[in-house]
Design an enzyme around this catalytic site. Structure first.
Site, PDB file in Angstrom:
ATOM      1  N   VAL A  64      31.191  45.597  35.391  1.00 46.15           N
ATOM      2  CA  VAL A  64      32.199  46.253  34.546  1.00 46.15           C
ATOM      3  C   VAL A  64      32.688  45.373  33.395  1.00 46.15           C
ATOM      4  O   VAL A  64      33.386  45.846  32.512  1.00 46.15           O
ATOM      5  CB  VAL A  64      33.423  46.756  35.367  1.00 46.15           C
ATOM      6  CG1 VAL A  64      33.008  47.826  36.365  1.00 46.15           C
ATOM      7  CG2 VAL A  64      34.166  45.606  36.040  1.00 46.15           C
ATOM      8  N   TYR A 164      45.538  36.632  38.716  1.00 47.73           N
ATOM      9  CA  TYR A 164      45.525  37.948  39.374  1.00 47.73           C
ATOM     10  C   TYR A 164      46.795  38.745  39.037  1.00 47.73           C
ATOM     11  O   TYR A 164      46.723  39.932  38.670  1.00 47.73           O
ATOM     12  CB  TYR A 164      45.403  37.734  40.878  1.00 47.73           C
ATOM     13  CG  TYR A 164      45.194  38.987  41.697  1.00 47.73           C
ATOM     14  CD1 TYR A 164      43.956  39.615  41.734  1.00 47.73           C
ATOM     15  CD2 TYR A 164      46.220  39.538  42.453  1.00 47.73           C
ATOM     16  CE1 TYR A 164      43.748  40.755  42.499  1.00 47.73           C
ATOM     17  CE2 TYR A 164      46.032  40.673  43.215  1.00 47.73           C
ATOM     18  CZ  TYR A 164      44.796  41.276  43.245  1.00 47.73           C
ATOM     19  OH  TYR A 164      44.598  42.412  43.999  1.00 47.73           O
ATOM     20  N   ALA A 166      48.761  38.450  36.481  1.00 53.60           N
ATOM     21  CA  ALA A 166      48.755  38.861  35.064  1.00 53.60           C
ATOM     22  C   ALA A 166      47.902  40.112  34.879  1.00 53.60           C
ATOM     23  O   ALA A 166      48.284  41.038  34.154  1.00 53.60           O
ATOM     24  CB  ALA A 166      48.225  37.720  34.190  1.00 53.60           C
ATOM     25  N   LYS A 168      47.189  42.394  37.142  1.00 52.12           N
ATOM     26  CA  LYS A 168      47.718  43.564  37.847  1.00 52.12           C
ATOM     27  C   LYS A 168      48.971  44.122  37.155  1.00 52.12           C
ATOM     28  O   LYS A 168      49.281  45.306  37.278  1.00 52.12           O
ATOM     29  CB  LYS A 168      47.976  43.225  39.314  1.00 52.12           C
ATOM     30  CG  LYS A 168      46.677  42.922  40.085  1.00 52.12           C
ATOM     31  CD  LYS A 168      45.685  44.058  39.989  1.00 52.12           C
ATOM     32  CE  LYS A 168      44.419  43.857  40.783  1.00 52.12           C
ATOM     33  NZ  LYS A 168      43.459  44.961  40.644  1.00 52.12           N
TER      34      LYS A 168
HETATM   35  P1  NAP Z   1      36.681  44.089  47.726  1.00 51.38           P
HETATM   36  O1  NAP Z   1      36.509  44.429  49.153  1.00 51.38           O
HETATM   37  O2  NAP Z   1      36.396  42.696  47.286  1.00 51.38           O
HETATM   38  O3  NAP Z   1      35.811  45.124  46.865  1.00 51.38           O
HETATM   39  C1  NAP Z   1      35.741  45.028  45.468  1.00 51.38           C
HETATM   40  C2  NAP Z   1      34.433  45.597  44.999  1.00 51.38           C
HETATM   41  O4  NAP Z   1      34.377  45.430  43.562  1.00 51.38           O
HETATM   42  C3  NAP Z   1      33.232  44.850  45.568  1.00 51.38           C
HETATM   43  O5  NAP Z   1      32.241  45.773  45.995  1.00 51.38           O
HETATM   44  C4  NAP Z   1      32.745  44.030  44.389  1.00 51.38           C
HETATM   45  O6  NAP Z   1      31.349  43.773  44.373  1.00 51.38           O
HETATM   46  C5  NAP Z   1      33.099  44.931  43.224  1.00 51.38           C
HETATM   47  N1  NAP Z   1      33.126  44.170  41.979  1.00 51.38           N
HETATM   48  C6  NAP Z   1      33.651  42.939  41.782  1.00 51.38           C
HETATM   49  N2  NAP Z   1      33.435  42.550  40.527  1.00 51.38           N
HETATM   50  C7  NAP Z   1      32.754  43.550  39.911  1.00 51.38           C
HETATM   51  C8  NAP Z   1      32.246  43.731  38.604  1.00 51.38           C
HETATM   52  N3  NAP Z   1      32.372  42.769  37.670  1.00 51.38           N
HETATM   53  N4  NAP Z   1      31.589  44.872  38.313  1.00 51.38           N
HETATM   54  C9  NAP Z   1      31.431  45.833  39.259  1.00 51.38           C
HETATM   55  N5  NAP Z   1      31.900  45.725  40.502  1.00 51.38           N
HETATM   56  C10 NAP Z   1      32.558  44.591  40.837  1.00 51.38           C
HETATM   57  O7  NAP Z   1      38.176  44.414  47.257  1.00 51.38           O
HETATM   58  P2  NAP Z   1      39.236  45.503  47.785  1.00 51.38           P
HETATM   59  O8  NAP Z   1      40.153  44.838  48.714  1.00 51.38           O
HETATM   60  O9  NAP Z   1      38.547  46.748  48.182  1.00 51.38           O
HETATM   61  O10 NAP Z   1      40.048  45.724  46.431  1.00 51.38           O
HETATM   62  C11 NAP Z   1      39.808  46.805  45.561  1.00 51.38           C
HETATM   63  C12 NAP Z   1      40.887  46.787  44.483  1.00 51.38           C
HETATM   64  O11 NAP Z   1      42.174  46.865  45.094  1.00 51.38           O
HETATM   65  C13 NAP Z   1      40.890  45.517  43.646  1.00 51.38           C
HETATM   66  O12 NAP Z   1      41.197  45.833  42.295  1.00 51.38           O
HETATM   67  C14 NAP Z   1      42.008  44.699  44.262  1.00 51.38           C
HETATM   68  O13 NAP Z   1      42.562  43.780  43.344  1.00 51.38           O
HETATM   69  C15 NAP Z   1      42.981  45.799  44.630  1.00 51.38           C
HETATM   70  N6  NAP Z   1      43.940  45.422  45.677  1.00 51.38           N
HETATM   71  C16 NAP Z   1      43.504  45.105  46.932  1.00 51.38           C
HETATM   72  C17 NAP Z   1      44.446  44.759  47.891  1.00 51.38           C
HETATM   73  C18 NAP Z   1      44.056  44.417  49.301  1.00 51.38           C
HETATM   74  O14 NAP Z   1      44.934  43.995  50.067  1.00 51.38           O
HETATM   75  N7  NAP Z   1      42.799  44.574  49.700  1.00 51.38           N
HETATM   76  C19 NAP Z   1      45.805  44.720  47.567  1.00 51.38           C
HETATM   77  C20 NAP Z   1      46.202  45.044  46.283  1.00 51.38           C
HETATM   78  C21 NAP Z   1      45.259  45.402  45.342  1.00 51.38           C
HETATM   79  P3  NAP Z   1      30.815  42.356  44.967  1.00 51.38           P
HETATM   80  O15 NAP Z   1      30.892  42.516  46.436  1.00 51.38           O
HETATM   81  O16 NAP Z   1      29.420  42.271  44.424  1.00 51.38           O
HETATM   82  O17 NAP Z   1      31.722  41.297  44.405  1.00 51.38           O
END
Ligand code: NAP
Length: 254
Positions: A64, A164, A166, A168
């Site tokens: 992305v 992070y 900044a 969000k």
């Molecule tokens: P995750 O398990 O790490 O999943 C993120 C996905 O995004 C992974 O499949 C990753 O692929 C993909 N990705 C990373 N960089 C990318 C790029 N440059 N282009 C395309 N895809 C990319 O994270 P998650 O916990 O599901 O989090 C999802 C969202 O929720 C994020 O924005 C995170 O900041 C937000 N969030 C999560 C939490 C939490 O507690 N989990 C809390 C608040 C906010 P790879 O595996 O190849 O890296």
């Protein structure tokens, strides 16, 4: 907007929250375009969505942060599906570290620019690029649409998360801006700010950090990915929701 038969694009759709949202929408007969960098997890997520009853599923390996890859991917999605109804800007990364470290009065470490920039590239620039392409296609089609940005409870500022936090806060500012700019095209924009949710991202945390985090959550548990999917469903289905943030965090305040 109804989820049934809508075309929903999810970035980072291969695992974690992205996959959970995809599976939830698949059960409601959505058409799903899943974007991720990880081809293997993307294929698995796509197959799971087909089994759950999605009307159509296509997967796209793309980064992305790469402008031309994002432009081409969105062109391809429109060619494959005919239109885009919903975008969920979910792809995100963590690269935590303190701004500076001192030991015995000496500066021992500064957060490298690359560490700061890498998180901006994915979380902020990636959301900008995908949001821009989705909005352009939605406005051209003239049928409105919904864009959801995934923020975080960390948007208020959090130790070790200069980069992070900044990004969000930034995606919330973009959400409000887009709601104001794109309302004239019938495009709604919303954000979700999750607290600690059980995904591969939080599985990277050290045990002591997990314990500390849980002690701050009034409900004393992790959130589950389906609880975030529930919020995304609410934003999509409520046609008067725009320019606001849904906080799903068990009451935690960092
Ligand atoms: P995750 O398990 O790490 O999943 C993120 C996905 O995004 C992974 O499949 C990753 O692929 C993909 N990705 C990373 N960089 C990318 C790029 N440059 N282009 C395309 N895809 C990319 O994270 P998650 O916990 O599901 O989090 C999802 C969202 O929720 C994020 O924005 C995170 O900041 C937000 N969030 C999560 C939490 C939490 O507690 N989990 C809390 C608040 C906010 P790879 O595996 O190849 O890296």
């Amino acid at each position: 907007m109804e989820i049934n038969n809508s075309t929903i694009v999810i970035t980072g759709g291969g695992q974690g929250l992205g996959r959970s949202m995809a599976e939830d929408f698949a059960r409601s007969n959505a058409r799903l375009a899943l974007i991720d960098m990880n081809a293997e997890s993307l294929t698995e997520a796509g197959n799971a969505c087909r089994e759950l009853g999605a009307a159509q599923v296509q997967t796209y390996v793309a980064n992305v942060t790469d402008e031309s890859a994002v432009e081409q991917t969105f062109e391809q999605i429109v060619a494959d599906f005919g239109a885009i109804n919903v975008l969920i800007n979910n792809a995100g990364i963590l690269r935590d570290g303190l701004l500076i470290k001192f030991k015995d009065g000496e500066l021992t470490q500064k957060m490298p620019l690359q560490q700061f920039q890498s998180v901006l590239d994915v979380n902020l620039t990636g959301s900008f690029l995908c949001g821009r392409e989705a909005a352009a296609h939605m406005a051209k089609a003239g049928n409105g649409g919904v864009i959801i940005n995934i923020s975080s409870v960390a948007r208020a500022g959090n130790i070790g998360q200069t980069n992070y936090a900044a990004t969000k806060a930034g995606v919330v500012a973009m959400t409000v801006t887009w709601a104001r700019e794109l309302g004239r095209y019938g495009i709604r924009c919303g954000a979700i700010a999750p607290g600690f949710i059980e995904t591969p991202m939080t599985a990277q945390m050290k045990p002591e950090a997990i314990e500390r985090a849980l002690s701050m959550v009034p409900l004393r548990r992790w959130g589950q990915p389906n609880e975030i999917a529930h919020s995304a469903r609410y934003i999509i289905e409520n046609d008067f929701f725009s320019g606001r943030v849904v906080e799903i965090d068990g009451g935690v305040r960092l």
